[in-house]
Design a protein around this motif. Structure first.
Motif, PDB file in Angstrom:
ATOM      1  N   ILE A 201       0.738  -1.072  -0.002  1.00 42.13           N
ATOM      2  CA  ILE A 201      -0.032   0.165   0.202  1.00 42.13           C
ATOM      3  C   ILE A 201       1.089   1.256  -0.077  1.00 42.13           C
ATOM      4  O   ILE A 201       0.378   2.218  -0.711  1.00 42.13           O
ATOM      5  N   VAL A 202       2.046   1.237   0.886  1.00 44.91           N
ATOM      6  CA  VAL A 202       3.044   2.255   0.582  1.00 44.91           C
ATOM      7  C   VAL A 202       3.469   2.458  -0.732  1.00 44.91           C
ATOM      8  O   VAL A 202       3.436   3.615  -1.219  1.00 44.91           O
ATOM      9  N   ASN A 203       4.083   1.376  -1.363  1.00 48.93           N
ATOM     10  CA  ASN A 203       4.325   1.232  -2.906  1.00 48.93           C
ATOM     11  C   ASN A 203       3.456   2.067  -3.594  1.00 48.93           C
ATOM     12  O   ASN A 203       3.712   3.028  -4.320  1.00 48.93           O
ATOM     13  N   LEU A 204       2.096   1.882  -3.420  1.00 52.62           N
ATOM     14  CA  LEU A 204       1.010   2.267  -4.317  1.00 52.62           C
ATOM     15  C   LEU A 204       0.907   3.726  -4.215  1.00 52.62           C
ATOM     16  O   LEU A 204       0.598   4.588  -5.201  1.00 52.62           O
ATOM     17  N   MET A 205       0.686   4.019  -2.874  1.00 53.57           N
ATOM     18  CA  MET A 205       0.699   5.383  -2.627  1.00 53.57           C
ATOM     19  C   MET A 205       1.662   6.342  -3.175  1.00 53.57           C
ATOM     20  O   MET A 205       1.269   7.275  -3.731  1.00 53.57           O
ATOM     21  N   LEU A 206       2.969   5.911  -2.944  1.00 59.12           N
ATOM     22  CA  LEU A 206       4.170   6.766  -3.360  1.00 59.12           C
ATOM     23  C   LEU A 206       4.136   6.894  -5.000  1.00 59.12           C
ATOM     24  O   LEU A 206       4.530   7.810  -5.608  1.00 59.12           O
ATOM     25  N   SER A 207       3.574   5.752  -5.644  1.00 60.24           N
ATOM     26  CA  SER A 207       3.621   5.646  -7.204  1.00 60.24           C
ATOM     27  C   SER A 207       2.607   6.465  -7.486  1.00 60.24           C
ATOM     28  O   SER A 207       3.026   7.171  -8.458  1.00 60.24           O
ATOM     29  N   ILE A 208       1.407   6.684  -7.035  1.00 59.35           N
ATOM     30  CA  ILE A 208       0.493   7.447  -7.176  1.00 59.35           C
ATOM     31  C   ILE A 208       0.883   8.731  -7.289  1.00 59.35           C
ATOM     32  O   ILE A 208       0.785   9.848  -8.076  1.00 59.35           O
ATOM     33  N   VAL A 209       1.328   9.480  -6.112  1.00 61.17           N
ATOM     34  CA  VAL A 209       1.280  10.661  -5.640  1.00 61.17           C
ATOM     35  C   VAL A 209       2.937  11.453  -6.572  1.00 61.17           C
ATOM     36  O   VAL A 209       2.827  12.337  -6.665  1.00 61.17           O
TER      37      VAL A 209
ATOM     38  N   ALA B 299       9.152   0.780  -6.248  1.00 62.12           N
ATOM     39  CA  ALA B 299       8.339   0.061  -5.693  1.00 62.12           C
ATOM     40  C   ALA B 299       8.478  -1.429  -6.156  1.00 62.12           C
ATOM     41  O   ALA B 299       8.321  -2.306  -5.474  1.00 62.12           O
ATOM     42  N   LYS B 300       8.904  -1.411  -7.437  1.00 67.76           N
ATOM     43  CA  LYS B 300       9.118  -2.538  -7.980  1.00 67.76           C
ATOM     44  C   LYS B 300      10.369  -3.619  -7.472  1.00 67.76           C
ATOM     45  O   LYS B 300      10.256  -4.730  -6.984  1.00 67.76           O
TER      46      LYS B 300
ATOM     47  N   ALA C 260      18.574  -5.150  -8.428  1.00 63.09           N
ATOM     48  CA  ALA C 260      18.295  -4.126  -9.278  1.00 63.09           C
ATOM     49  C   ALA C 260      17.960  -2.858  -8.383  1.00 63.09           C
ATOM     50  O   ALA C 260      17.748  -3.122  -7.385  1.00 63.09           O
ATOM     51  N   THR C 261      18.618  -1.606  -8.684  1.00 68.36           N
ATOM     52  CA  THR C 261      18.054  -0.191  -8.086  1.00 68.36           C
ATOM     53  C   THR C 261      17.048   0.402  -8.639  1.00 68.36           C
ATOM     54  O   THR C 261      16.907   0.198  -9.973  1.00 68.36           O
ATOM     55  N   GLY C 262      16.363   1.185  -7.827  1.00 65.21           N
ATOM     56  CA  GLY C 262      15.214   1.770  -8.480  1.00 65.21           C
ATOM     57  C   GLY C 262      15.613   2.540  -9.671  1.00 65.21           C
ATOM     58  O   GLY C 262      14.934   2.830 -10.708  1.00 65.21           O
ATOM     59  N   LYS C 263      16.816   3.205  -9.520  1.00 61.42           N
ATOM     60  CA  LYS C 263      17.426   4.140 -10.749  1.00 61.42           C
ATOM     61  C   LYS C 263      17.475   3.515 -12.128  1.00 61.42           C
ATOM     62  O   LYS C 263      17.055   3.932 -12.912  1.00 61.42           O
ATOM     63  N   GLN C 264      18.152   2.283 -11.800  1.00 57.95           N
ATOM     64  CA  GLN C 264      18.461   1.399 -13.247  1.00 57.95           C
ATOM     65  C   GLN C 264      16.822   1.142 -13.857  1.00 57.95           C
ATOM     66  O   GLN C 264      16.737   1.226 -15.023  1.00 57.95           O
ATOM     67  N   ILE C 265      15.845   0.560 -12.875  1.00 62.04           N
ATOM     68  CA  ILE C 265      14.601   0.444 -13.532  1.00 62.04           C
ATOM     69  C   ILE C 265      14.091   1.598 -14.046  1.00 62.04           C
ATOM     70  O   ILE C 265      13.156   1.529 -15.330  1.00 62.04           O
ATOM     71  N   LEU C 266      14.086   2.969 -13.290  1.00 66.00           N
ATOM     72  CA  LEU C 266      13.588   4.127 -13.819  1.00 66.00           C
ATOM     73  C   LEU C 266      14.223   4.543 -15.254  1.00 66.00           C
ATOM     74  O   LEU C 266      13.334   4.866 -15.861  1.00 66.00           O
ATOM     75  N   ILE C 267      15.339   4.199 -15.289  1.00 65.08           N
ATOM     76  CA  ILE C 267      16.123   4.856 -16.588  1.00 65.08           C
ATOM     77  C   ILE C 267      15.561   3.861 -17.851  1.00 65.08           C
ATOM     78  O   ILE C 267      14.981   4.599 -18.799  1.00 65.08           O
ATOM     79  N   GLY C 268      15.564   2.491 -17.454  1.00 70.75           N
ATOM     80  CA  GLY C 268      14.728   1.643 -18.725  1.00 70.75           C
ATOM     81  C   GLY C 268      13.488   2.042 -18.836  1.00 70.75           C
ATOM     82  O   GLY C 268      13.015   2.189 -20.168  1.00 70.75           O
TER      83      GLY C 268
ATOM     84  N   LEU D 298       0.330   5.576 -17.288  1.00 70.09           N
ATOM     85  CA  LEU D 298       0.307   5.293 -15.899  1.00 70.09           C
ATOM     86  C   LEU D 298      -0.106   4.092 -15.248  1.00 70.09           C
ATOM     87  O   LEU D 298       0.224   3.391 -14.292  1.00 70.09           O
ATOM     88  N   VAL D 299      -1.186   3.342 -15.914  1.00 66.75           N
ATOM     89  CA  VAL D 299      -1.960   2.153 -15.532  1.00 66.75           C
ATOM     90  C   VAL D 299      -0.640   1.121 -15.564  1.00 66.75           C
ATOM     91  O   VAL D 299      -0.592   0.093 -14.873  1.00 66.75           O
ATOM     92  N   ALA D 300       0.136   1.113 -16.625  1.00 68.67           N
ATOM     93  CA  ALA D 300       1.189   0.023 -16.902  1.00 68.67           C
ATOM     94  C   ALA D 300       2.189   0.273 -15.905  1.00 68.67           C
ATOM     95  O   ALA D 300       2.745  -0.879 -15.515  1.00 68.67           O
ATOM     96  N   LEU D 301       2.544   1.455 -15.434  1.00 71.33           N
ATOM     97  CA  LEU D 301       3.709   1.610 -14.629  1.00 71.33           C
ATOM     98  C   LEU D 301       3.296   0.891 -13.149  1.00 71.33           C
ATOM     99  O   LEU D 301       3.790   0.418 -12.325  1.00 71.33           O
ATOM    100  N   VAL D 302       2.013   0.966 -12.880  1.00 63.94           N
ATOM    101  CA  VAL D 302       1.346   0.442 -11.602  1.00 63.94           C
ATOM    102  C   VAL D 302       0.739  -0.806 -11.673  1.00 63.94           C
ATOM    103  O   VAL D 302       0.668  -1.686 -10.809  1.00 63.94           O
ATOM    104  N   ALA D 303       0.758  -1.398 -12.928  1.00 65.70           N
ATOM    105  CA  ALA D 303       0.126  -2.907 -13.191  1.00 65.70           C
ATOM    106  C   ALA D 303       0.707  -3.891 -12.166  1.00 65.70           C
ATOM    107  O   ALA D 303      -0.232  -4.735 -11.798  1.00 65.70           O
ATOM    108  N   GLY D 304       1.980  -3.950 -12.287  1.00 63.44           N
ATOM    109  CA  GLY D 304       2.790  -4.853 -11.200  1.00 63.44           C
ATOM    110  C   GLY D 304       1.930  -4.917  -9.916  1.00 63.44           C
ATOM    111  O   GLY D 304       2.061  -5.729  -9.167  1.00 63.44           O
ATOM    112  N   ASP D 305       1.613  -3.606  -9.481  1.00 66.75           N
ATOM    113  CA  ASP D 305       1.136  -3.454  -8.199  1.00 66.75           C
ATOM    114  C   ASP D 305      -0.432  -3.625  -7.957  1.00 66.75           C
ATOM    115  O   ASP D 305      -0.875  -4.229  -6.908  1.00 66.75           O
ATOM    116  N   VAL D 306      -1.162  -3.251  -8.843  1.00 64.65           N
ATOM    117  CA  VAL D 306      -2.444  -3.498  -8.913  1.00 64.65           C
ATOM    118  C   VAL D 306      -3.212  -4.806  -9.170  1.00 64.65           C
ATOM    119  O   VAL D 306      -4.132  -5.330  -9.218  1.00 64.65           O
ATOM    120  N   GLY D 307      -2.283  -5.718 -10.069  1.00 61.59           N
ATOM    121  CA  GLY D 307      -2.552  -7.078 -10.356  1.00 61.59           C
ATOM    122  C   GLY D 307      -3.525  -6.854 -11.878  1.00 61.59           C
ATOM    123  O   GLY D 307      -4.067  -5.921 -12.126  1.00 61.59           O
TER     124      GLY D 307
END
Lengths: 349, 348
Positions: A23-31, A40-41, A63-71, B256-265
């Motif tokens: 839920i913290v991952n989701l919240m931070l991803s959204i905001v 989060a991944k 993996a680091t968040g930075k690596q994933i983000l750049i990809g 945006l949906v694809a970015l959180v897809a791993g988290d929302v299932g």
């Protein structure tokens, strides 16, 4: 040494802890408009890897968040360019062809990245697949299979699994894959039996009475007088098609684990029961829907626990003896691509 | 929060046990992290010093072990999270682990999620779309027009069979409307005639300013007042950049949906995509309504009867029906449009 010990894979994650992470991952991803999703991944993958052990030794994800983000930034930019340029018809066709050529390359890169970023007992995995081989098993064989009306599909499925397993390494120890095509046909046949059987049963239950009463067609046909047209397709998907998919996957998983081994004579066993897997998958889906998504972490933990409990490794000698080698860096570009295309390349455990 | 000096003894001594792994090896070494008068050291069970000094890095995900790296040569993990933190002091990202703890405060996090989705929907998407439009080069938009026209000509459109008089009449209306319409954002407005019976009496605009009128439209609704209303409406789509808005909006949602897809299932992902597809229809209806308003005003300014467009929709309803419930449609219902247009026309 020729002692052989069999270890059950242990998963000790729990739904409460993972719920907090999720839920913290989701919240931070959204905001952050999706930017945090890269971190989060990483956090999610670390949680599942670190809580999976064999003989008390952990998996880990590096993996680091930075690596994933750049990809992801590169893939999103390419995606936007692609959709805008596709609006120009001729360019669209050229791009689509280029996409086919780049696909196998990116899938390889993704497999390599994920293998390199995963470790067990302090040592990293590796993947060495080649472009042409990937093109063959992911594109050429499936297309050729069309001409056999998909009757030869188990051969394609075996080729893909063999490609996946054989090209993986643990440190410098190569994985191997040795299997007849029988188990792959078995998976397809049982899955097809289920699907066809259920479709026949549904037809008999819903249309049998109408057929007997002569109401299948004509003025007062049940198509007109009831909601069957909307109910039946949904029922077929939920109790025929989806379970057939899980039955297929269960048999394939057991077959692949039985066929795989690691240099040094270490072997794997998977004892997943097809119907148990179907039961878990369906109750999981129901729980997610009824809880508006809040039970999702629970369902992930539950599935991981079931799969771990049904996975064994038979070690020939000791797990201490593996060594690694220096390897080149891999970027997360392919990983971001498979994330967006929804291709699952996780190291199967 | 407890300050380090209360809890985390930089002065205290002690040890935590765990496992150490040498680089490039799966060999597990029973080891312990010791802190005493001689400082922090990583010791093997047999007493060998594996590394002297504090760990070079340390990480922890809730529910997992503490993982430490000692230079290039050793990693060490321990399940004794509390013990390790007491020995080494709190880590810099402990706020995240604290937030993740199973606690009623997670309800607030959940509420923030819902609020965040609402805010992204309400303002975030608009922001992304505005940025994307600002970054789009004009040449690209113009080439969309040429490309689409080429594809249309190949697939279903034929050269016009309208008489010269008809063409000149429509062109006159077009020039008048053009003179009173808002400026074209990407190159000038251009009018094209095509015979495309598949799409019936129809007119549409491409993002770069190309407006296409079908033969059937001129034949069935040859009245200059009606044509003025329709052309005004189409030019409004161009000047307001409606198609680019829709393209970028749906792309943004997809990303945006694809970015959180791993988290929302997969199930919630489908719900999100379907839901936003329905909501995009509302967005499209908004665009149609706004084009109606601008179109009517333009037609009036150019000296045409603004109410004529209402007659057009009445005829359309009569011939083709009103077509399905509004929430499933890209366009507002004809009845609504007629009412709005009549009201607007009366105000002019």
């Amino acid at each position: 040494m020729d002692t052989r010990d069999t270890f059950q894979v242990q998963f000790k994650g729990d739904a409460q802890t993972y719920f907090g992470i999720w839920i913290v991952n989701l919240m931070l991803s959204i905001v952050t408009l999706g930017i945090y999703s890269a971190w989060a991944k990483v956090r999610t993958k670390k949680y599942f890897a670190q809580n999976t052990t064999i003989d008390g030794r952990r998996f880990d994800y590096h993996a680091t968040g930075k690596q994933i983000l750049i990809g992801r930034v590169i893939v999103v930019a390419a995606l936007i360019l692609y959709s805008v340029l596709s609006a120009i018809p001729v360019v669209g066709i050229i791009l689509a062809l280029g996409f086919i050529g780049v696909g196998p390359y990116l899938i390889n890169r993704s497999l390599k990245f994920n293998a390199r970023m995963t470790s067990f007992s302090g040592l990293r995995f590796g993947f060495d697949g080649t472009f042409w081989h990937a093109l063959k098993v992911f594109l050429l064989y499936p297309v050729l299979c069309l001409f056999t009306l998909y009757l030869a599909w188990p051969f394609v499925a075996r080729a893909q699994q063999r490609y996946y397993v054989k090209n993986h390494r643990y440190g410098t120890a190569q994985f191997d894959f040795e299997s007849g095509v029988g188990p792959f046909y078995k998976a397809l046949v049982f899955a097809a039996f289920w699907a066809v059987g259920v479709v026949i049963a549904i037809t008999a239950v819903f249309f049998g009475p109408a057929l007997a009463a002569g109401q299948l067609f004509g003025e007062d046909s049940i198509w007109v007088t009831s909601d069957l047209m909307t109910v039946v397709p949904v029922l077929i998907i939920v109790i025929a098609v989806l379970p057939a998919g899980f039955i297929y996957r269960a048999y394939i998983r057991n077959a692949v684990y039985a066929a795989a081994s690691v240099q040094g004579g270490h072997e794997f066993t998977s004892t997943v029961k097809p119907l148990a897997l179907v039961g878990i998958a369906i109750t999981n889906a129901l729980a997610v829907m009824l809880s508006l998504g809040l039970m999702l972490p629970w369902t992930h933990v539950r599935m991981s626990r079931y799969l771990a409990r049904n996975t064994y490794i038979t070690v020939n000698g000791t797990l201490d003896a593996f060594v690694g080698a220096q390897e080149e860096e891999v970027s997360a570009l392919g990983d971001a691509f498979t994330d967006f295309e929804g291709i699952d390349v996780d190291f199967a455990l | 929060m407890t300050s380090p000096s209360d809890f985390y003894g930089q002065t205290s001594s002690g040890e935590v046990t765990g496992h150490a792994y040498a680089a490039q090896s799966s060999t597990r070494v029973n080891a312990r992290l010791v802190r005493d008068g001689a400082g922090v050291r990583l010791l093997a069970d047999n007493g060998d010093v594996l590394y002297a000094g504090s760990p070079t890095s340390r990480e922890h995900v809730s529910g997992g072990p503490i993982l430490m790296r000692f230079g290039e040569d050793w990693t060490f993990d321990t399940d004794d999270v509390k013990g390790a933190n007491l020995l080494l002091g709190p880590s810099s990202d402990s706020w995240l682990s604290n937030l993740e703890v199973w606690h009623p405060r997670l309800i607030a996090v959940l509420a923030l999620c819902c609020l965040g989705v609402f805010a992204v929907w309400q303002w975030g998407l608009g922001l992304l779309v505005a940025v994307a439009i600002a970054l789009t080069p004009a040449a690209l938009v113009s080439s969309m027009d040429t490309g689409n026209m080429a594809a249309m000509d190949r697939l279903f459109a034929d050269p016009t069979e309208l008489s010269q008089t008809d063409q000149i009449m429509v062109r006159d209306v077009f020039e008048n409307i053009k003179a009173h319409a808002p400026d074209a954002p990407y190159g000038d407005y251009t009018l094209l005639f095509r015979k495309a019976d598949q799409i019936g009496p129809n007119a549409f605009a491409l993002p770069g300013g190309t407006v296409v009128v079908t033969d059937a439209l001129v034949e069935e609704f040859g009245d200059p007042d009606i044509l003025a209303g329709i052309l005004g409406h189409e030019l409004a789509h161009v000047s307001e950049r409606h198609s680019l808005h829709q393209l970028y909006r749906s792309l943004s949602i997809y990303v945006l949906v694809a970015l959180v897809a791993g988290d929302v299932g997969p199930i919630l992902e489908d719900v999100l995509l379907e839901g936003s597809a329905l909501a995009s229809l509302a967005y499209s209806r908004e665009h149609e309504a706004s084009a109606d308003i601008i179109g009517v005003k333009t037609a009036f300014a150019a000296g045409y009867d603004p109410a004529a467009l209402a007659d057009f929709f009445e005829a359309l309803s009569h011939d083709h029906g009103d077509g399905g419930p509004e929430w499933r449609s890209t366009h507002p219902s004809n009845a609504d449009r007629i009412e709005t247009i009549k009201k607007l026309a009366a105000e002019q």
